[in-house]
Write an enzyme that holds these catalytic residues in place. Structure first.
Site, PDB file in Angstrom:
ATOM      1  N   ASN A 111     -36.451 -17.452 -13.049  1.00  0.00           N
ATOM      2  CA  ASN A 111     -36.985 -18.528 -12.211  1.00  0.00           C
ATOM      3  C   ASN A 111     -38.498 -18.554 -12.097  1.00  0.00           C
ATOM      4  O   ASN A 111     -39.113 -19.598 -12.270  1.00  0.00           O
ATOM      5  CB  ASN A 111     -36.383 -18.444 -10.805  1.00  0.00           C
TER       6      ASN A 111
ATOM      7  N   HIS B  95     -29.936 -20.135 -15.544  1.00  0.00           N
ATOM      8  CA  HIS B  95     -30.531 -20.168 -14.210  1.00  0.00           C
ATOM      9  C   HIS B  95     -29.555 -20.737 -13.185  1.00  0.00           C
ATOM     10  O   HIS B  95     -29.097 -20.030 -12.291  1.00  0.00           O
ATOM     11  CB  HIS B  95     -31.834 -20.983 -14.244  1.00  0.00           C
TER      12      HIS B  95
ATOM     13  N   HIS C  94     -32.156 -13.430 -11.289  1.00  0.00           N
ATOM     14  CA  HIS C  94     -32.704 -14.719 -10.866  1.00  0.00           C
ATOM     15  C   HIS C  94     -34.219 -14.730 -10.984  1.00  0.00           C
ATOM     16  O   HIS C  94     -34.811 -15.716 -11.438  1.00  0.00           O
ATOM     17  CB  HIS C  94     -32.285 -15.041  -9.436  1.00  0.00           C
TER      18      HIS C  94
ATOM     19  N   ILE D 229     -34.755 -19.831  -4.019  1.00  0.00           N
ATOM     20  CA  ILE D 229     -35.514 -21.006  -4.423  1.00  0.00           C
ATOM     21  C   ILE D 229     -34.960 -21.504  -5.739  1.00  0.00           C
ATOM     22  O   ILE D 229     -34.298 -20.747  -6.451  1.00  0.00           O
ATOM     23  CB  ILE D 229     -37.025 -20.710  -4.558  1.00  0.00           C
TER      24      ILE D 229
ATOM     25  N   HIS E 235     -27.197 -19.199  -9.471  1.00  0.00           N
ATOM     26  CA  HIS E 235     -27.018 -20.025  -8.267  1.00  0.00           C
ATOM     27  C   HIS E 235     -25.531 -20.303  -8.009  1.00  0.00           C
ATOM     28  O   HIS E 235     -24.967 -19.882  -7.004  1.00  0.00           O
ATOM     29  CB  HIS E 235     -27.771 -21.348  -8.416  1.00  0.00           C
TER      30      HIS E 235
END
Length: 919
Positions: free
Chosen positions: A774, A578, A770, A919, A583
């Site tokens: 997530n 993740h 993602h 997010i 990110h």
């Protein structure tokens, strides 16, 4: 006036809102000398008549209408050109809520606007003046009626500005904006009407600062895309200047109002000024390779010159101004943070005066978090009233008891005890929140790749006799040949850290390997778990194997082993799959895109929605999630070594060329190339929801990108000669991923196919990858026994003092292995926030201003085809979730797999694929 009336009476041609202008129509008037009068080519239509109503996939921001009564012609004295008026419709977005200072400044700006401190616009032509060789410019025009509209409460306020230009002005390709007010303003869009080609669109979506803070004029380009060598002469200097402004000079402390994009290492996670326990190593560089993050330029700490000083909540971290959350997004995120504060503050207060910070004593304790909320678990009402809580918190606590409760996670919503079953444990490896670590076994027993001189024998403790009885009559060799054996292997990533982790207070871990057998009905069955500890002596038993239970004792040992596997899985999911892969590794590509690709560049226009909010959410993560003693360290087993583990994974396992879905599936042995299949791959586990749904989305993205790239780059020479494009990719690799830049696996960028592959991978990571990793966090991990992020005890052996306690009450021992009640609630609060969609989210197949983000009509139509394909993907996913043959997504109590279903409403929905890592 007669001429004007005749002009307004000419035949008018309706044009779509994305029709583009070319040089053939750059003159809005032609001179008919035979009649000795001016005739106008089609000039102006009322806005509503001009629009072509296209199907929409997202809400289109309202664009101000422009009055048609604006033509005024004045013959030029020295030549045959004429002057005529055009008008700008400018949309400014208001803040919904203003603090006292902002309200005061707004009133002051309204006053000073009356005396000439205005917002001033200037049109820049695509053509240059043949005499001066400078771009043709209009005179400045001010936004009208600013002071009159100061009290308008609408979300969007529309203004106009009127320009007088010569008929030989050409077409405006840029607009400069000077904000002479004291307060920044959010400029959403500008539409220019009055030219023969129809309305010209300038999507802005940017904060324009006061010229007292930023004296340089802001530059906005039209929606017409240009490759660098196709840039009209009048815009070339502006194109370079805008990029120069964005790059900055690499020096100084960044102000929150800046829009400068630059690179730095992760040297701000620790705070050595607070003590040695809060110091953390720098991530990025030869010693610990890591991707780069956005530079803030803050001063170093007092005790370590190499460490950057921190900004703690509630003070904001720097990201370029346009990367900050918009108001609706910020409101949603703050509401989640408030909820987290209430969930964390109250338990911590209770922990100091009650027995709240204790083990989970029974499953009823967990159930009560959803039934009763936190207050019923700790303090009584009278005790609560006596606490020195802030009035705001007390008021919220009294009026909104729902804030102190969690919604039951989806994993227990259909079958409360499903998480205890082996089939659900295995199903989540294919359709849970971390479905990207399952891989096919090609050699049995597995072999470690760690240095045997440091970490002991590479051979596994797993033997054929451990699994032979679980193979439905097959031999191990037959099972290997028929692709029936799979593993989730965390041995090599955890083992080097186990001594450090197990020395931490309240943390215990193994390095786990889990072996699965693919059953005839397409589901996986766990058949063995290997648990490894550091090799301490030649004869030490550092490895053990746990197999499915045959009696009461082995049942609970098996449950404890699965809990340790889930803890390993939770750590790798959060720290590697993740955070790192979607990110951190995306940030360099985003920084380089802003620094090297002009807003006019077609590839920037393509990437723009897939970069939204990522820098801001990453900055917030550095501030309170991945920092020293932050949420991640507090809630996950590796503790203070979390980010070091992430860095080891980056150095040892991350490869950009394997990050695309097809390449990743092949790398893990889950798929093999097969040109007869729709996506060129054959899945060896056919009922693998993440992979099968993911390939639908991958294919849709790739088709869209290929259409887009081939439109602008019909041959490889255009790729080679595009200096902005080459600089973007070079900087992404050699600066943003500098520590791995010399690896030979980086794709080249020489052909259109190369560019399609690179862009498809980036957009896949930002959107679908993602989303899959997530938005299932709270639905699956919110019930802590299902996926404990932290374990506190090892499995007792018969000669251990705790073994007797285990035998006497195995359930209590199991629950004491899980996080404490306080740790569990803190973790639940965080994953609840991370799993929440904002109301302003943009999902795959949607984008702001869908019909005017590009001035290329063919590309806009291609985007609508992509949006339609995404809608078809959603229908197919819904169909699959109702197919009873697919037992990993359909059955009694089984959660459907919706994490890759593209659309979603706001909130925790366990579905939805946003365009970006937001997010």
């Amino acid at each position: 006036m007669a001429v004007a009336k005749e002009m307004m009476g000419c035949s008018l041609i309706q044009l779509s809102s994305f029709d583009t202008c070319n040089t053939a129509t750059s003159f809005p008037f032609r001179l008919n000398q035979n009649q000795n009068r001016f005739l106008a080519n089609p000039v102006l239509l009322p806005w509503k008549q001009r629009r072509v109503h296209l199907r929409r996939v997202a809400k289109v921001p309202i664009v101000a209408a422009v009055s048609e009564n604006l033509i005024k012609i004045e013959p030029h004295r020295n030549d045959q050109s004429v002057k005529f008026k055009v008008r700008a419709a400018v949309t400014v977005r208001n803040k919904n809520r203003e603090d006292f200072k902002e309200t005061l400044m707004k009133h002051w700006d309204a006053f000073t606007d009356k005396i000439g401190r205005n917002v001033v616009l200037e049109l820049i032509s695509t053509e240059e003046d043949p005499k001066t060789k400078a771009p043709k410019k209009s005179r400045g025009a001010v936004l009208k009626d600013w002071s009159k509209k100061a009290k308008v409460k609408a979300e969007r306020v529309h203004y106009t500005a009127e320009f007088t230009v010569d008929s030989n002005f050409g077409l405006p390709g840029a607009i400069t904006v000077t904000n002479k007010h004291q307060q920044e303003l959010f400029l959403e869009s500008i539409t220019i009407e009055g030219f023969a080609c129809g309305p010209l669109h300038f999507p802005c979506n940017s904060w324009v600062q006061s010229n007292t803070d930023h004296p340089a004029k802001r530059i906005f380009f039209s929606n017409q895309p240009y490759l660098p060598n196709e840039t009209p002469k009048g815009l070339r200097a502006l194109r370079e200047q805008d990029l120069k402004d964005i790059r900055g000079n690499g020096n100084g402390v960044r102000k929150l109002s800046d829009r400068i994009y630059d690179f730095d290492v992760y040297n701000d996670l620790g705070n050595p000024d607070k003590g040695v326990d809060f110091a953390r190593p720098t991530l990025g560089g030869k010693q610990i390779p890591y991707p780069r993050r956005c530079r803030t330029g803050r001063l170093p700490t007092e005790t370590d010159i190499q460490a950057e000083s921190r900004v703690e909540k509630p003070m904001p971290m720097y990201v370029p101004r346009d990367e900050q959350f918009e108001e609706l997004k910020q409101k949603t995120f703050s509401a989640g943070r408030l909820r987290a504060v209430l969930h964390n503050l109250l338990p911590q207060l209770k922990a100091s005066i009650s027995a709240y910070n204790r083990d989970i004593n029974s499953f009823a304790d967990v159930d009560d978090l959803y039934k009763e909320g936190l207050l019923k678990l700790g303090l009584q009402d009278e005790e609560m009233k006596n606490l020195p809580l802030p009035k705001m918190v007390t008021k919220i606590q009294e009026s909104s008891q729902g804030l102190l409760k969690y919604e039951p996670p989806k994993v227990v919503s259909r079958d409360k005890f499903a998480w205890l079953r082996d089939d659900e444990f295995a199903r989540q490896a294919l359709a849970g929140v971390n479905p990207v670590n399952i891989e096919r076994i090609t050699v049995f027993p597995p072999v470690s790749k760690l240095d045997p001189e440091i970490y002991g024998p590479q051979e596994s403790a797993l033997k054929e006799e451990h699994i032979a009885s679980q193979l439905n009559g097959m031999t191990v060799q037959q099972a290997l040949e028929e692709n029936k054996l799979y593993t989730v292997d965390y041995h090599d990533i955890y083992l080097p850290f186990l001594d450090k982790i197990n020395a931490l207070d309240g943390r215990k871990s193994y390095a786990t390997r889990t072996i699965f057998f693919l059953t005839p009905n397409g589901t996986l069955k766990p058949i063995a778990i290997e648990l490894s500890l550091p090799h301490t002596a030649p004869c030490s038993q550092s490895k053990s194997v746990v197999t499915p239970p045959v009696d009461a004792t082995s049942y609970w040992i098996w449950q404890l082993a699965k809990a340790h596997v889930c803890s390993n899985d939770a750590g790798v999911h959060q720290l590697v799959n993740h955070w790192l892969r979607t990110h951190a590794c995306m940030e360099p590509f985003i920084l380089a895109a802003h620094r090297q690709l002009s807003a006019m560049h077609p590839i920037f226009k393509l990437l723009d929605p897939h970069m939204r909010y990522t820098l801001e959410i990453n900055a917030l993560a550095r501030q309170s999630l991945i920092n020293a003693d932050g949420v991640i360290e507090s809630c996950f087993t590796p503790g203070r070594y979390c980010m070091e583990m992430s860095a080891v994974a980056y150095r040892s396992h991350w490869r950009f060329d394997k990050e695309g879905l097809p390449a990743d599936l092949i790398r893990r042995g889950i798929a093999v190339p097969d040109p007869t299949q729709p996506h060129g791959l054959k899945l060896l586990i056919e009922d693998y929801p993440y992979a099968s749904d993911g390939l639908l989305i991958w294919n849709a993205i790739e088709n869209w990108i290929r259409t887009y790239v081939n439109h602008y780059y019909p041959n490889s020479s255009l790729i080679h000669n595009d200096r902005e494009l080459q600089c973007w990719y070079h900087e992404s690799v050699y600066v943003g991923h500098a520590d791995l830049s010399n690896e030979d696996w980086w794709p080249t960028l020489n052909t259109p196919d190369d560019l399609v592959s690179i862009l498809t991978t980036i957009i896949w990571l930002a959107s679908a990858q993602h989303a899959a990793l997530n938005f299932g966090q709270y639905p699956y991990s919110g019930y802590v026994p299902n996926r404990p992020p932290l374990v506190r005890r090892l499995i007792p052996e018969e000669n251990d003092p705790e073994y007797a306690n285990f035998i006497a009450d195995p359930q209590k021992y199991f629950l004491s292995t899980l996080p404490s009640l306080l740790q569990a609630t803190k973790f639940m609060a965080v994953v609840d926030t991370l799993s929440t969609h904002s109301p302003d989210e943009e999902y795959l197949g949607e984008r702001q201003q869908p019909s005017s983000w590009s001035g290329d009509a063919e590309i806009v139509e291609a985007f609508y085809r992509f949006a339609a394909e995404i809608r078809e993907v959603e229908k197919e996913i819904e169909k699959r979730n109702g197919d009873r043959r697919l037992k990993n997504r359909c059955g009694a109590g089984v959660l459907p797999y919706e994490l890759l279903a593209p659309s979603s409403g706001p909130g925790v929905t366990c579905r939805g694929v946003p365009n970006s890592v937001s997010i």
